[in-house]
Motif scaffolding. Sequence first.
Motif, PDB file in Angstrom:
ATOM      1  N   ALA A  42       6.486  64.815 165.727  1.00 26.00           N
ATOM      2  CA  ALA A  42       5.572  64.756 166.866  1.00 26.00           C
ATOM      3  C   ALA A  42       4.261  65.412 166.428  1.00 26.00           C
ATOM      4  N   ALA A  43       3.295  65.483 167.335  1.00 22.97           N
ATOM      5  CA  ALA A  43       2.006  66.093 167.003  1.00 22.97           C
ATOM      6  C   ALA A  43       2.198  67.536 166.545  1.00 22.97           C
ATOM      7  N   GLY A  44       1.519  67.889 165.456  1.00 20.97           N
ATOM      8  CA  GLY A  44       1.583  69.255 164.957  1.00 20.97           C
ATOM      9  C   GLY A  44       2.797  69.547 164.106  1.00 20.97           C
ATOM     10  N   GLU A  45       3.445  68.516 163.581  1.00 22.00           N
ATOM     11  CA  GLU A  45       4.661  68.715 162.787  1.00 22.00           C
ATOM     12  C   GLU A  45       4.564  68.013 161.428  1.00 22.00           C
ATOM     13  N   ILE A  46       5.328  68.546 160.477  1.00 24.36           N
ATOM     14  CA  ILE A  46       5.487  67.948 159.148  1.00 24.36           C
ATOM     15  C   ILE A  46       6.972  67.728 158.921  1.00 24.36           C
TER      16      ILE A  46
END
Length: 272
Positions: free
Chosen positions: A90-94
């Motif tokens: 999701a947004a902000g993840e690696i």
Amino acid sequence: MSKRLALNLYGPELSRLQSELVKLQEWVRSEGARVVVVFEGRDAAGKGSAIKRVTEYLNPRVVRIAALPAPTERERTQFYFQRYLAQLPAAGEIVLFDRSWYNRAGVERVMGFCTSDEYRRFLHQCPIVERLLVEDGLLLRKYWFSVSDAEQQKRFKARLHDPMRRWKLSPIDLESVNRWEDYSRAKDEMFVHTDIPEAPWHVVDSDDKRAARINMIAHLLSSIPYRDVRRPPVHLPPRPAPQGYVRPPLTSQTFVPDHAASLRATPQRRTS
């Protein structure tokens, strides 16, 4: 064969790159970026150790490793990419894939775990799926760790005699020795179909594991336009004055045995 990268060169550069990975992590978190890194390659090529170095100082709430087991009977009936897509960030993840959907083009193809139709369908669908991911804004990076047959054999033998790493040797790993050329052909065909401009493959020469880690991390950092995100300064507050709390007696709690004390009490053998 080139000489192994010296530790006095490897250590400081790895530390520098890992500090940059922390900056990348903070940029991803603050910008709401989504990053996927695929680690593929032959058995014993050094994928796992590279992933460990990447994640060593990163926040597990931001950076996650996806290492899926063999599919269940139910998963075998799903759209092939379905269980992998569920792992996407999701947004902000690696998300780091320790092996990925490319299992179908490698071990499944060589070991006969999929049909010819399933394999051909994968080669057709994979570039489409990856283009859709990139089109949606996901930053996709794919690394193939390449190891020579002689070096792989050396690493297999080391694992065989090391009780701490023997678990890494599976029957499929051992069978890969007999099917070296089959895996080579499968990898070559996979590259023909999936080395696309939107999501190209990047080959990492991993006969020297130290150099491989340095090269892979440096390339990953160079491929993403991150910046150093300034975080608000943090100040440790003064500890408040006691408010009358009294800790319960230590005898009312069950402590783990003091194994460290037994080590201190044991005479240490002198080393010359």
